[in-house]
Design a protein around this motif. Sequence first.
Motif, PDB file in Angstrom:
ATOM      1  N   GLU A   1      13.442  62.200   2.655  1.00  0.00           N
ATOM      2  CA  GLU A   1      12.848  63.518   3.322  1.00  0.00           C
ATOM      3  C   GLU A   1      11.409  63.953   2.690  1.00  0.00           C
ATOM      4  OE1 GLU A   1      15.686  66.360   4.106  1.00  0.00           O
ATOM      5  OE2 GLU A   1      16.920  65.209   5.412  1.00  0.00           O
ATOM      6  N   CYS A   2      11.691  64.122   1.365  1.00  0.00           N
ATOM      7  CA  CYS A   2      10.585  64.648   0.424  1.00  0.00           C
ATOM      8  C   CYS A   2       9.324  63.581   0.622  1.00  0.00           C
ATOM      9  CB  CYS A   2      10.980  64.887  -1.019  1.00  0.00           C
ATOM     10  SG  CYS A   2       9.549  65.541  -2.173  1.00  0.00           S
ATOM     11  N   MET A   3       9.607  62.520   0.511  1.00  0.00           N
ATOM     12  CA  MET A   3       8.602  61.383   0.528  1.00  0.00           C
ATOM     13  C   MET A   3       7.989  61.350   2.099  1.00  0.00           C
ATOM     14  SD  MET A   3      10.533  58.248  -1.608  1.00  0.00           S
ATOM     15  CE  MET A   3       9.206  57.186  -1.222  1.00  0.00           C
ATOM     16  N   ASN A   4       8.874  61.368   2.977  1.00  0.00           N
ATOM     17  CA  ASN A   4       8.417  61.653   4.433  1.00  0.00           C
ATOM     18  C   ASN A   4       7.324  62.505   4.479  1.00  0.00           C
ATOM     19  OD1 ASN A   4       9.463  59.310   4.929  1.00  0.00           O
ATOM     20  ND2 ASN A   4      11.382  60.252   6.001  1.00  0.00           N
ATOM     21  N   GLN A   5       7.868  63.768   4.047  1.00  0.00           N
ATOM     22  CA  GLN A   5       6.852  64.897   4.282  1.00  0.00           C
ATOM     23  C   GLN A   5       5.474  65.066   3.450  1.00  0.00           C
ATOM     24  OE1 GLN A   5       7.843  67.743   6.007  1.00  0.00           O
ATOM     25  NE2 GLN A   5       5.742  68.540   5.422  1.00  0.00           N
ATOM     26  N   ARG A   6       5.707  64.204   2.162  1.00  0.00           N
ATOM     27  CA  ARG A   6       4.400  64.090   1.482  1.00  0.00           C
ATOM     28  C   ARG A   6       3.567  63.052   2.270  1.00  0.00           C
ATOM     29  NH1 ARG A   6       3.506  62.718  -4.694  1.00  0.00           N
ATOM     30  NH2 ARG A   6       1.052  62.460  -4.564  1.00  0.00           N
ATOM     31  N   GLU A   7       4.082  61.989   2.751  1.00  0.00           N
ATOM     32  CA  GLU A   7       3.407  61.073   3.572  1.00  0.00           C
ATOM     33  C   GLU A   7       2.793  61.814   4.858  1.00  0.00           C
ATOM     34  OE1 GLU A   7       3.686  56.673   5.844  1.00  0.00           O
ATOM     35  OE2 GLU A   7       5.516  57.782   4.993  1.00  0.00           O
ATOM     36  N   ILE A   8       3.338  62.439   5.563  1.00  0.00           N
ATOM     37  CA  ILE A   8       2.734  63.332   6.727  1.00  0.00           C
ATOM     38  C   ILE A   8       1.743  64.098   6.080  1.00  0.00           C
ATOM     39  CG2 ILE A   8       3.283  65.211   8.175  1.00  0.00           C
ATOM     40  CD1 ILE A   8       5.991  63.848   8.497  1.00  0.00           C
TER      41      ILE A   8
ATOM     42  N   ASP B   1      -0.067  63.848   3.375  1.00  0.00           N
ATOM     43  CA  ASP B   1      -1.228  63.119   2.887  1.00  0.00           C
ATOM     44  C   ASP B   1      -2.169  62.521   4.022  1.00  0.00           C
ATOM     45  OD1 ASP B   1      -0.699  63.329   0.208  1.00  0.00           O
ATOM     46  OD2 ASP B   1       0.338  61.397   0.204  1.00  0.00           O
ATOM     47  N   ASN B   2      -1.531  62.116   5.015  1.00  0.00           N
ATOM     48  CA  ASN B   2      -2.153  61.740   6.362  1.00  0.00           C
ATOM     49  C   ASN B   2      -2.856  62.873   7.063  1.00  0.00           C
ATOM     50  OD1 ASN B   2      -1.546  58.866   6.376  1.00  0.00           O
ATOM     51  ND2 ASN B   2       0.537  59.235   7.238  1.00  0.00           N
ATOM     52  N   ILE B   3      -2.207  63.954   7.167  1.00  0.00           N
ATOM     53  CA  ILE B   3      -3.070  65.068   7.683  1.00  0.00           C
ATOM     54  C   ILE B   3      -4.006  65.486   6.976  1.00  0.00           C
ATOM     55  CG2 ILE B   3      -2.882  67.522   8.415  1.00  0.00           C
ATOM     56  CD1 ILE B   3       0.019  66.980   8.966  1.00  0.00           C
ATOM     57  N   ASN B   4      -4.161  65.300   5.657  1.00  0.00           N
ATOM     58  CA  ASN B   4      -5.041  65.954   4.833  1.00  0.00           C
ATOM     59  C   ASN B   4      -6.087  64.723   4.309  1.00  0.00           C
ATOM     60  OD1 ASN B   4      -4.276  68.887   5.175  1.00  0.00           O
ATOM     61  ND2 ASN B   4      -2.804  68.304   3.395  1.00  0.00           N
ATOM     62  N   GLY B   5      -5.662  63.523   4.574  1.00  0.00           N
ATOM     63  CA  GLY B   5      -6.400  62.446   3.955  1.00  0.00           C
ATOM     64  C   GLY B   5      -7.599  62.221   4.580  1.00  0.00           C
ATOM     65  N   ARG B   6      -8.380  61.381   4.078  1.00  0.00           N
ATOM     66  CA  ARG B   6      -9.884  60.993   4.660  1.00  0.00           C
ATOM     67  C   ARG B   6      -9.806  60.246   5.899  1.00  0.00           C
ATOM     68  NH1 ARG B   6     -14.279  60.292   0.409  1.00  0.00           N
ATOM     69  NH2 ARG B   6     -15.554  60.306   2.311  1.00  0.00           N
TER      70      ARG B   6
END
Length: 104
Positions: A41-48, A50-55
């Motif tokens: 769940e922590c990794m999924n949250q981080r991926e989300i 990263d995708n929201i804030n990523g370039r």
Amino acid sequence: MALQKSVEENKKMIAKSDSEINHQMAEYRTRKEKLDKANEECMNQREIEDNINGRLLTESPDTGFQKITGKKKRVRVDLFKGMTTEQKRDILQTQASQRQEALV
């Protein structure tokens, strides 16, 4: 008789020991599953995040430019996300000067 009684007691002790080991293994498995689930769940949250804030997914115009040397920037067609505010301002200024020239 004493031998049979001793064998039965040993079997009971082994069964009790096996039961305790099985119980400990079940507790370990339960804790491991909880930790794995929390980690996922922590990794999924981080991926989300990263995708929201990523370039990649953001519509930032700066994403489409690659700095080559000094202050020159090259527009990358495969990453183009729109014109920057400077480019828009330049176009508006050029249009305004063209309108002024057309009036004269």
